[in-house]
Design a protein around this motif. Structure first.
Motif, PDB file in Angstrom:
ATOM      1  N   GLY A  48      -4.891   9.370  16.735  1.00 19.15           N
ATOM      2  CA  GLY A  48      -3.983  10.247  17.443  1.00 19.15           C
ATOM      3  C   GLY A  48      -2.567  10.128  16.908  1.00 19.15           C
ATOM      4  N   VAL A  49      -1.830  11.233  16.920  1.00 20.99           N
ATOM      5  CA  VAL A  49      -0.441  11.236  16.450  1.00 20.99           C
ATOM      6  C   VAL A  49       0.450  11.502  17.655  1.00 20.99           C
ATOM      7  CG1 VAL A  49       1.236  12.299  14.907  1.00 20.99           C
ATOM      8  CG2 VAL A  49      -1.147  12.045  14.167  1.00 20.99           C
ATOM      9  N   ASP A  50       0.919  10.425  18.274  1.00 22.66           N
ATOM     10  CA  ASP A  50       1.731  10.561  19.477  1.00 22.66           C
ATOM     11  C   ASP A  50       2.933   9.622  19.500  1.00 22.66           C
ATOM     12  OD1 ASP A  50       0.495   8.152  19.800  1.00 22.66           O
ATOM     13  OD2 ASP A  50      -0.669   8.707  21.576  1.00 22.66           O
ATOM     14  N   LEU A  81       3.676   6.631  10.710  1.00 21.19           N
ATOM     15  CA  LEU A  81       2.536   5.823  10.281  1.00 21.19           C
ATOM     16  C   LEU A  81       1.228   6.520  10.636  1.00 21.19           C
ATOM     17  CD1 LEU A  81       1.199   3.208   9.243  1.00 21.19           C
ATOM     18  CD2 LEU A  81       1.505   2.262  11.551  1.00 21.19           C
ATOM     19  N   GLN A  82       1.141   7.054  11.849  1.00 24.91           N
ATOM     20  CA  GLN A  82      -0.075   7.743  12.265  1.00 24.91           C
ATOM     21  C   GLN A  82      -0.354   8.960  11.390  1.00 24.91           C
ATOM     22  OE1 GLN A  82       1.213   8.346  16.290  1.00 24.91           O
ATOM     23  NE2 GLN A  82       0.083   6.569  17.095  1.00 24.91           N
ATOM     24  N   GLU A  83       0.678   9.720  11.060  1.00 24.05           N
ATOM     25  CA  GLU A  83       0.497  10.877  10.178  1.00 24.05           C
ATOM     26  C   GLU A  83       0.003  10.448   8.809  1.00 24.05           C
ATOM     27  OE1 GLU A  83       4.379  12.537  10.313  1.00 24.05           O
ATOM     28  OE2 GLU A  83       3.989  13.761  12.117  1.00 24.05           O
ATOM     29  N   ALA A  84       0.551   9.335   8.303  1.00 26.68           N
ATOM     30  CA  ALA A  84       0.122   8.828   6.992  1.00 26.68           C
ATOM     31  C   ALA A  84      -1.331   8.373   7.034  1.00 26.68           C
ATOM     32  CB  ALA A  84       1.033   7.679   6.550  1.00 26.68           C
ATOM     33  N   LEU A  85      -1.742   7.745   8.151  1.00 28.82           N
ATOM     34  CA  LEU A  85      -3.137   7.309   8.290  1.00 28.82           C
ATOM     35  C   LEU A  85      -4.071   8.516   8.308  1.00 28.82           C
ATOM     36  CD1 LEU A  85      -2.622   4.497  10.956  1.00 28.82           C
ATOM     37  CD2 LEU A  85      -3.293   4.168   8.562  1.00 28.82           C
ATOM     38  N   ARG A  86      -3.643   9.588   8.962  1.00 30.26           N
ATOM     39  CA  ARG A  86      -4.449  10.810   8.959  1.00 30.26           C
ATOM     40  C   ARG A  86      -4.573  11.380   7.546  1.00 30.26           C
ATOM     41  NH1 ARG A  86      -3.870  15.048  13.974  1.00 30.26           N
ATOM     42  NH2 ARG A  86      -5.030  13.795  15.489  1.00 30.26           N
ATOM     43  N   ASP A  87      -3.468  11.331   6.789  1.00 31.36           N
ATOM     44  CA  ASP A  87      -3.521  11.806   5.403  1.00 31.36           C
ATOM     45  C   ASP A  87      -4.505  10.982   4.584  1.00 31.36           C
ATOM     46  OD1 ASP A  87      -1.734  13.857   5.763  1.00 31.36           O
ATOM     47  OD2 ASP A  87       0.021  12.694   5.152  1.00 31.36           O
ATOM     48  N   CYS A  88      -4.750   9.753   5.004  1.00 24.97           N
ATOM     49  CA  CYS A  88      -5.726   8.908   4.315  1.00 24.97           C
ATOM     50  C   CYS A  88      -7.157   9.235   4.735  1.00 24.97           C
ATOM     51  CB  CYS A  88      -5.444   7.428   4.603  1.00 24.97           C
ATOM     52  SG  CYS A  88      -3.910   6.813   3.891  1.00 24.97           S
ATOM     53  N   ARG A 134     -13.809   7.736   9.010  1.00 21.71           N
ATOM     54  CA  ARG A 134     -13.041   8.658   8.189  1.00 21.71           C
ATOM     55  C   ARG A 134     -13.211  10.069   8.715  1.00 21.71           C
ATOM     56  NH1 ARG A 134     -10.715   6.608   4.052  1.00 21.71           N
ATOM     57  NH2 ARG A 134     -11.309   4.578   3.265  1.00 21.71           N
ATOM     58  N   ALA A 135     -12.327  10.962   8.264  1.00 24.25           N
ATOM     59  CA  ALA A 135     -12.367  12.339   8.723  1.00 24.25           C
ATOM     60  C   ALA A 135     -13.734  12.931   8.434  1.00 24.25           C
ATOM     61  CB  ALA A 135     -11.279  13.144   8.034  1.00 24.25           C
ATOM     62  N   GLY A 136     -14.293  13.644   9.412  1.00 24.82           N
ATOM     63  CA  GLY A 136     -15.574  14.285   9.219  1.00 24.82           C
ATOM     64  C   GLY A 136     -16.731  13.481   9.766  1.00 24.82           C
ATOM     65  N   THR A 137     -16.534  12.195  10.092  1.00 20.58           N
ATOM     66  CA  THR A 137     -17.615  11.382  10.634  1.00 20.58           C
ATOM     67  C   THR A 137     -17.715  11.621  12.126  1.00 20.58           C
ATOM     68  OG1 THR A 137     -16.130   9.534  10.956  1.00 20.58           O
ATOM     69  CG2 THR A 137     -17.338   9.606   8.886  1.00 20.58           C
ATOM     70  N   PRO A 138     -18.940  11.489  12.695  1.00 18.55           N
ATOM     71  CA  PRO A 138     -19.113  11.747  14.128  1.00 18.55           C
ATOM     72  C   PRO A 138     -18.301  10.780  14.959  1.00 18.55           C
ATOM     73  CG  PRO A 138     -21.225  11.664  12.984  1.00 18.55           C
ATOM     74  CD  PRO A 138     -20.192  11.161  12.028  1.00 18.55           C
ATOM     75  N   GLY A 139     -17.933  11.216  16.142  1.00 22.36           N
ATOM     76  CA  GLY A 139     -17.205  10.341  17.050  1.00 22.36           C
ATOM     77  C   GLY A 139     -16.101  11.107  17.723  1.00 22.36           C
ATOM     78  N   PRO A 140     -15.756  10.791  18.939  1.00 20.00           N
ATOM     79  CA  PRO A 140     -14.719  11.524  19.678  1.00 20.00           C
ATOM     80  C   PRO A 140     -13.342  11.239  19.127  1.00 20.00           C
ATOM     81  CG  PRO A 140     -15.439   9.604  20.927  1.00 20.00           C
ATOM     82  CD  PRO A 140     -16.336   9.698  19.732  1.00 20.00           C
ATOM     83  N   ILE A 152       0.836  -1.202   0.000  1.00 21.34           N
ATOM     84  CA  ILE A 152       0.000   0.000   0.000  1.00 21.34           C
ATOM     85  C   ILE A 152       0.873   1.254   0.000  1.00 21.34           C
ATOM     86  CG2 ILE A 152      -1.778   1.259   1.279  1.00 21.34           C
ATOM     87  CD1 ILE A 152      -2.713  -1.425   2.407  1.00 21.34           C
ATOM     88  N   LEU A 153       0.469   2.247  -0.814  1.00 19.22           N
ATOM     89  CA  LEU A 153       1.201   3.509  -0.906  1.00 19.22           C
ATOM     90  C   LEU A 153       0.712   4.477   0.168  1.00 19.22           C
ATOM     91  CD1 LEU A 153       3.135   5.450  -2.458  1.00 19.22           C
ATOM     92  CD2 LEU A 153       1.127   6.175  -3.771  1.00 19.22           C
ATOM     93  N   LEU A 154       1.645   5.005   0.978  1.00 16.69           N
ATOM     94  CA  LEU A 154       1.351   6.012   1.990  1.00 16.69           C
ATOM     95  C   LEU A 154       2.282   7.203   1.800  1.00 16.69           C
ATOM     96  CD1 LEU A 154       0.921   3.865   5.241  1.00 16.69           C
ATOM     97  CD2 LEU A 154      -0.875   4.739   3.731  1.00 16.69           C
ATOM     98  N   ARG A 155       1.841   8.348   2.291  1.00 13.35           N
ATOM     99  CA  ARG A 155       2.677   9.542   2.194  1.00 13.35           C
ATOM    100  C   ARG A 155       3.695   9.560   3.330  1.00 13.35           C
ATOM    101  NH1 ARG A 155       2.123  14.591  -0.207  1.00 13.35           N
ATOM    102  NH2 ARG A 155      -0.050  14.190  -0.789  1.00 13.35           N
ATOM    103  N   GLY A 156       4.944   9.782   2.994  1.00 12.05           N
ATOM    104  CA  GLY A 156       5.991   9.865   4.015  1.00 12.05           C
ATOM    105  C   GLY A 156       7.357   9.958   3.372  1.00 12.05           C
TER     106      GLY A 156
END
Length: 435
Positions: free
Chosen positions: A148-150, A136-143, A224-230, A112-116
């Motif tokens: 969380g990115v920690d 990896l967390q940053e790449a998942l956010r880009d998807c 995904r980004a924009g969906t409800p949830g904490p 799988i192609l991820l940004r990094g």
């Protein structure tokens, strides 16, 4: 007769004296070198040229090649107990590869192609901590996946990885034996959500596949980004499995199943289904942003300075870009000629230009007139490396005055100079040689 002889004696002595003088002059002439005789015969005449105000522009042109800004070779090792085989090629050569989607499938598992900016260097799983986990967390956010990115691989990160695989159409890895680093029985999700074992062809329920995540869940839903949830708990490293048995069942991210790229990429070549995995890459990727690579001659390198404006063109397309740096040392080409490789970075090169030839033009100098311009031959250099010109004043003979200068620019046999010591003005004559 005696009187006559006495009258001729003075004349004879005079003639003899003249002959001796002529012989002396002739002998002296013969003792000088041809260059010295020329100097005696033809007095040295100084040649001069006027100091003037003029523009200095020189164009240096050449050809270059449009190349990809980045290139990535995607490799895959044969899984444990299996022959490595390309089983699907979802992207054709020449196409841009979508982020977060497979570049190629090997033995039923995706890459799988991820940004990094850096490649993965280890397999990751719940409990791991480090900068590669953060990447990896940053790449998942880009998807578009909430996580969380920690830098701690916990339950929320595991769920985000599972969502990545589901969106790509594959089952996430829950055992070290399942991933490309060591595939035992790879499984690929079907469109209905059922999981098909590529070894047996039997189906397993999606619920069984979901059970691969055994770490304690955080409250609320994720999507995904924009969906409800904490927002997931920032530090979820505490969610690591408590036992080795749980660790076997948790989410694992095999390094061989991810490829990171710093920019959008296109597929240059992709292995066809049925290709056996070996030493050659299973895919080659190239950045969609292009660079323009040229080789400057020694003369061009000496004349062109960093910061110069370069016009790069191909057909009707052209763009100006700045030369940011120049190499100090040359590269010797096949003919034994030194050249200086330079890479330019135009911003809007069409992707179709990659690997094709283009042209470049560099203009050195400026159109606005320089105040003091003289021929190159008017500038001398002393043993200390100090540049100077000789201002010529009229008279018999004409006199010379040394004027210390620095060279500001040059083009077409002329140089612009700045006066350091002495006096020089437009219209003055400077020495350019002699004859």
């Amino acid at each position: 007769m005696a009187r006559d002889r006495a009258g001729w004696r003075p004349i004879t002595l005079a003639v003899t004296g003249l002959l001796l003088v002529a012989a002396g002059v002739g002998g002296g002439y013969l003792l000088h070198s041809p260059k010295e005789r020329l100097a005696v015969e033809v007095p040295r005449t100084l040649l001069s040229a006027p100091v003037e105000s003029r523009s200095l522009i020189t164009e240096y042109a050449g050809t270059g090649v449009f190349t990809a800004a980045s290139e990535i070779a995607v490799r895959a090792a044969a899984p444990n107990g299996m022959d490595g085989l390309v089983t699907a090629s979802p992207v054709a050569a020449g196409q841009q590869v979508p982020w977060c989607r497979p570049v190629v499938e090997v033995s039923g598992r995706p890459i799988i192609l991820l940004r990094g900016g850096l490649p993965a260097y280890r397999d990751l799983s719940v409990g791991d901590v480090g900068v590669d986990v953060r990447r990896l967390q940053e790449a998942l956010r880009d998807c578009g996946i909430r996580v969380g990115v920690d830098g701690d691989f916990g339950a929320s990160t595991a769920r985000a990885v599972k969502e990545l695989y589901r969106a790509a159409g594959y089952r996430p890895v829950s055992s070290a034996a399942e991933g490309l680093s060591g595939v035992a029985a790879p499984e690929k999700a079907t469109e209905s959500g059922a999981v098909t074992d590529t070894g047996s062809g039997q189906e397993a329920s999606a619920e069984i596949a979901d059970a691969s995540l055994t770490a304690r869940p955080v409250s609320g839903g994720e999507g995904r980004a924009g969906t409800p949830g904490p927002t997931p708990t920032p530090n979820d490293a505490e969610s690591a499995p408590a036992s080795a048995a749980d660790a076997v069942k948790t989410i694992i991210v095999p390094r061989a199943e991810l490829v990171f790229a710093p920019e959008p990429v296109r597929a240059v070549a992709v292995g066809a289904p049925g290709t056996t995995v070996g030493a050659q890459p299973v895919a080659r990727l190239a950045g969609t942003r292009a660079r323009f690579s040229v080789s400057l001659s020694a003369a061009q390198r000496a004349a062109i300075k960093p910061g110069a404006l370069v016009t790069v063109s191909k057909g009707d397309w052209k763009e100006d870009t700045k030369l940011t740096a120049l190499p100090d040392r040359p590269v010797i080409d096949e003919s034994g000629i030194p050249t200086y490789p330079v890479v330019l970075a135009p911003a809007t090169v069409p992707p179709a230009f990659l690997d094709e030839e283009g042209q470049f033009v560099v203009k050195v100098g400026r159109a606005e007139p320089y105040e003091l311009v003289v021929p190159v031959s008017a500038v001398y250099e002393d043993s200390n490396g100090t540049s100077f010109v000789q201002r010529l004043s009229p008279g018999t003979p004409p006199t010379q005055a040394r004027v210390t200068v620095t060279v500001a620019a040059s083009a077409n046999g002329y140089v612009s100079i700045n006066v350091v010591k002495g006096r020089l003005a437009k219209g003055d004559e400077v020495v350019v040689g002699d004859k």
